[in-house]
Design a protein around this motif. Sequence first.
Motif, PDB file in Angstrom:
ATOM      1  N   THR A  24       0.812  -1.222   0.000  1.00  0.00           N
ATOM      2  CA  THR A  24       0.000   0.000   0.000  1.00  0.00           C
ATOM      3  C   THR A  24       0.845   1.271   0.000  1.00  0.00           C
ATOM      4  O   THR A  24       0.687   2.139  -0.858  1.00  0.00           O
ATOM      5  CB  THR A  24      -0.964   0.013   1.191  1.00  0.00           C
ATOM      6  N   ARG A  25       1.757   1.407   0.971  1.00  0.00           N
ATOM      7  CA  ARG A  25       2.513   2.656   1.091  1.00  0.00           C
ATOM      8  C   ARG A  25       3.551   2.785  -0.012  1.00  0.00           C
ATOM      9  O   ARG A  25       3.709   3.865  -0.612  1.00  0.00           O
ATOM     10  CB  ARG A  25       3.207   2.742   2.451  1.00  0.00           C
ATOM     11  N   VAL A  26       4.295   1.697  -0.299  1.00  0.00           N
ATOM     12  CA  VAL A  26       5.374   1.775  -1.287  1.00  0.00           C
ATOM     13  C   VAL A  26       4.837   1.606  -2.711  1.00  0.00           C
ATOM     14  O   VAL A  26       5.085   2.446  -3.580  1.00  0.00           O
ATOM     15  CB  VAL A  26       6.469   0.727  -0.993  1.00  0.00           C
ATOM     16  N   LEU A  27       4.089   0.537  -2.954  1.00  0.00           N
ATOM     17  CA  LEU A  27       3.645   0.242  -4.319  1.00  0.00           C
ATOM     18  C   LEU A  27       2.325   0.918  -4.683  1.00  0.00           C
ATOM     19  O   LEU A  27       1.938   0.924  -5.851  1.00  0.00           O
ATOM     20  CB  LEU A  27       3.528  -1.275  -4.511  1.00  0.00           C
ATOM     21  N   GLY A  28       1.622   1.466  -3.694  1.00  0.00           N
ATOM     22  CA  GLY A  28       0.414   2.225  -3.988  1.00  0.00           C
ATOM     23  C   GLY A  28      -0.774   1.389  -4.418  1.00  0.00           C
ATOM     24  O   GLY A  28      -1.692   1.894  -5.070  1.00  0.00           O
ATOM     25  N   MET A  29      -0.781   0.099  -4.034  1.00  0.00           N
ATOM     26  CA  MET A  29      -1.897  -0.761  -4.406  1.00  0.00           C
ATOM     27  C   MET A  29      -2.983  -0.723  -3.330  1.00  0.00           C
ATOM     28  O   MET A  29      -2.767  -0.247  -2.219  1.00  0.00           O
ATOM     29  CB  MET A  29      -1.399  -2.184  -4.661  1.00  0.00           C
ATOM     30  N   ARG A  30      -4.151  -1.205  -3.677  1.00  0.00           N
ATOM     31  CA  ARG A  30      -5.314  -1.143  -2.790  1.00  0.00           C
ATOM     32  C   ARG A  30      -5.546  -2.499  -2.108  1.00  0.00           C
ATOM     33  O   ARG A  30      -5.507  -3.541  -2.781  1.00  0.00           O
ATOM     34  CB  ARG A  30      -6.560  -0.764  -3.588  1.00  0.00           C
ATOM     35  N   LEU A  31      -5.769  -2.480  -0.814  1.00  0.00           N
ATOM     36  CA  LEU A  31      -6.229  -3.679  -0.121  1.00  0.00           C
ATOM     37  C   LEU A  31      -7.674  -3.925  -0.546  1.00  0.00           C
ATOM     38  O   LEU A  31      -8.558  -3.109  -0.271  1.00  0.00           O
ATOM     39  CB  LEU A  31      -6.144  -3.488   1.395  1.00  0.00           C
ATOM     40  N   VAL A  32      -7.925  -5.040  -1.249  1.00  0.00           N
ATOM     41  CA  VAL A  32      -9.258  -5.265  -1.815  1.00  0.00           C
ATOM     42  C   VAL A  32     -10.012  -6.405  -1.146  1.00  0.00           C
ATOM     43  O   VAL A  32     -11.219  -6.564  -1.392  1.00  0.00           O
ATOM     44  CB  VAL A  32      -9.184  -5.519  -3.339  1.00  0.00           C
ATOM     45  N   LYS A  33      -9.346  -7.208  -0.309  1.00  0.00           N
ATOM     46  CA  LYS A  33     -10.072  -8.270   0.388  1.00  0.00           C
ATOM     47  C   LYS A  33      -9.287  -8.726   1.605  1.00  0.00           C
ATOM     48  O   LYS A  33      -8.098  -9.006   1.534  1.00  0.00           O
ATOM     49  CB  LYS A  33     -10.310  -9.460  -0.542  1.00  0.00           C
ATOM     50  N   ARG A  34     -10.003  -8.787   2.754  1.00  0.00           N
ATOM     51  CA  ARG A  34      -9.480  -9.380   3.990  1.00  0.00           C
ATOM     52  C   ARG A  34     -10.190 -10.716   4.155  1.00  0.00           C
ATOM     53  O   ARG A  34     -11.418 -10.767   4.281  1.00  0.00           O
ATOM     54  CB  ARG A  34      -9.782  -8.490   5.196  1.00  0.00           C
ATOM     55  N   ALA A  35      -9.431 -11.796   4.159  1.00  0.00           N
ATOM     56  CA  ALA A  35     -10.035 -13.115   4.216  1.00  0.00           C
ATOM     57  C   ALA A  35      -9.120 -14.052   4.998  1.00  0.00           C
ATOM     58  O   ALA A  35      -8.151 -13.623   5.635  1.00  0.00           O
ATOM     59  CB  ALA A  35     -10.278 -13.643   2.790  1.00  0.00           C
ATOM     60  N   VAL A  36      -9.450 -15.331   4.960  1.00  0.00           N
ATOM     61  CA  VAL A  36      -8.635 -16.353   5.600  1.00  0.00           C
ATOM     62  C   VAL A  36      -8.250 -17.390   4.552  1.00  0.00           C
ATOM     63  O   VAL A  36      -8.941 -17.571   3.550  1.00  0.00           O
ATOM     64  CB  VAL A  36      -9.385 -17.032   6.762  1.00  0.00           C
ATOM     65  N   ASN A  37      -7.142 -18.060   4.802  1.00  0.00           N
ATOM     66  CA  ASN A  37      -6.717 -19.169   3.952  1.00  0.00           C
ATOM     67  C   ASN A  37      -7.589 -20.374   4.306  1.00  0.00           C
ATOM     68  O   ASN A  37      -7.417 -20.986   5.357  1.00  0.00           O
ATOM     69  CB  ASN A  37      -5.233 -19.462   4.188  1.00  0.00           C
ATOM     70  N   GLU A  38      -8.518 -20.693   3.452  1.00  0.00           N
ATOM     71  CA  GLU A  38      -9.497 -21.722   3.758  1.00  0.00           C
ATOM     72  C   GLU A  38      -8.908 -23.129   3.715  1.00  0.00           C
ATOM     73  O   GLU A  38      -9.533 -24.077   4.179  1.00  0.00           O
ATOM     74  CB  GLU A  38     -10.693 -21.600   2.809  1.00  0.00           C
ATOM     75  N   ASP A  39      -7.718 -23.284   3.160  1.00  0.00           N
ATOM     76  CA  ASP A  39      -7.072 -24.600   3.107  1.00  0.00           C
ATOM     77  C   ASP A  39      -6.135 -24.825   4.290  1.00  0.00           C
ATOM     78  O   ASP A  39      -6.218 -25.832   4.976  1.00  0.00           O
ATOM     79  CB  ASP A  39      -6.288 -24.761   1.807  1.00  0.00           C
ATOM     80  N   GLY A  40      -5.241 -23.868   4.507  1.00  0.00           N
ATOM     81  CA  GLY A  40      -4.196 -24.089   5.503  1.00  0.00           C
ATOM     82  C   GLY A  40      -4.322 -23.261   6.767  1.00  0.00           C
ATOM     83  O   GLY A  40      -3.476 -23.346   7.659  1.00  0.00           O
ATOM     84  N   GLY A  41      -5.379 -22.431   6.864  1.00  0.00           N
ATOM     85  CA  GLY A  41      -5.511 -21.564   8.021  1.00  0.00           C
ATOM     86  C   GLY A  41      -4.648 -20.320   7.885  1.00  0.00           C
ATOM     87  O   GLY A  41      -3.782 -20.218   7.016  1.00  0.00           O
ATOM     88  N   GLY A  42      -4.868 -19.354   8.767  1.00  0.00           N
ATOM     89  CA  GLY A  42      -4.128 -18.095   8.723  1.00  0.00           C
ATOM     90  C   GLY A  42      -4.839 -17.076   7.855  1.00  0.00           C
ATOM     91  O   GLY A  42      -5.822 -17.358   7.170  1.00  0.00           O
ATOM     92  N   TRP A  43      -4.323 -15.853   7.880  1.00  0.00           N
ATOM     93  CA  TRP A  43      -4.925 -14.754   7.142  1.00  0.00           C
ATOM     94  C   TRP A  43      -4.587 -14.842   5.662  1.00  0.00           C
ATOM     95  O   TRP A  43      -3.558 -15.390   5.267  1.00  0.00           O
ATOM     96  CB  TRP A  43      -4.443 -13.414   7.709  1.00  0.00           C
ATOM     97  N   HIS A  44      -5.462 -14.246   4.845  1.00  0.00           N
ATOM     98  CA  HIS A  44      -5.236 -14.172   3.404  1.00  0.00           C
ATOM     99  C   HIS A  44      -5.700 -12.803   2.942  1.00  0.00           C
ATOM    100  O   HIS A  44      -6.904 -12.519   2.930  1.00  0.00           O
ATOM    101  CB  HIS A  44      -6.005 -15.286   2.683  1.00  0.00           C
TER     102      HIS A  44
END
Length: 326
Positions: A24-44
């Motif tokens: 976000t800060r360096v490359l200027g891209m947009r966070l478009v989805k907050r999700a979870v890794n449905e296979d292995g757990g953890g954030w995605h």
Amino acid sequence: MVLTGYHHLTAITDDLRASHDLMTRVLGMRLVKRAVNEDGGGWHLFYGDGAGTPGATISFFHWTSAREQRGTSSIVRIGLRVPPASLDFWAARLTDSGAIVRAQRVGSWDTLACDTDAGLRLSLIADGPGPAGAVHHATDVPPDCQIRGLGGVALSVHDGVNSEWFLTAMLGMQPVGEWDGAADGGRVMAFAMPAAPPGPAGQVHVLVQPDLAPARQGPGAVHHLAFCTPDDAGGLGFRQRLLSHGFHIGPQIDRRYFKSVYCREPGGNLLEIATQGPGFTVDEPLDQLGRNLKLPPEMDHQRAALLVAFPQLDEGGTGNRARSGS
């Protein structure tokens, strides 16, 4: 049954805040989805252009494990297309962020190569003919300098013969060039997807490195690379073709935002064929993308606990803090 270009690329991080800052800060891209890794757990977490367009998306799995051990059988260069006149802007911006930037040629294109603090190896490619992507307004990167999408991603393999056969016979790509990749330490073969946009947006590069040991995945590595097909029938068609040639392929998986088929090419890299839609706006409107934690229905009972655990991210003024909404 065609590939129309890239869909997304998924990397691994052990520090969500650091990878978020890079994207976000360096490359200027947009966070478009907050999700979870449905296979292995953890954030995605998914990042993209202003609309989360397929082909302009990079996501991150959050893993706490040993760092990547670099080698072959890995995706070694994340190609990001930028407007040709923006390379000076990006050289200064990346240098200011602490990255060591190197100007080099990739095929016929001018590029900037750099290693990031997150461990990722980036190559910003000057691209004229490819799609421009959707403008992201909540960033200080000017619209005429913003990242347009993926292009010229490089896979490292030990022996290029079988990988070439896979990309051409199985995925329908065409060889379009070959050069000495001295800067990358090997020979590079370029393949184009005929139904994709021209230029690097439609090309994948295979770096042949016979003297390297296989890589070990971990934070800093790329987990997989996804190509785009228009609909379910395209994904299922590729799946049937691969099955008929003896590849081990699971079922087409519904990822809510696209449907996916996975296969490991002969060089050891995990590739995905993902459908164009339905896209990230299927569960939140365009102006709300990335604001709320999105869960599959079977995990919704865990929402309160997951929201407490979700790391606070510095949004740099974009206002996309995690909330308890839908």
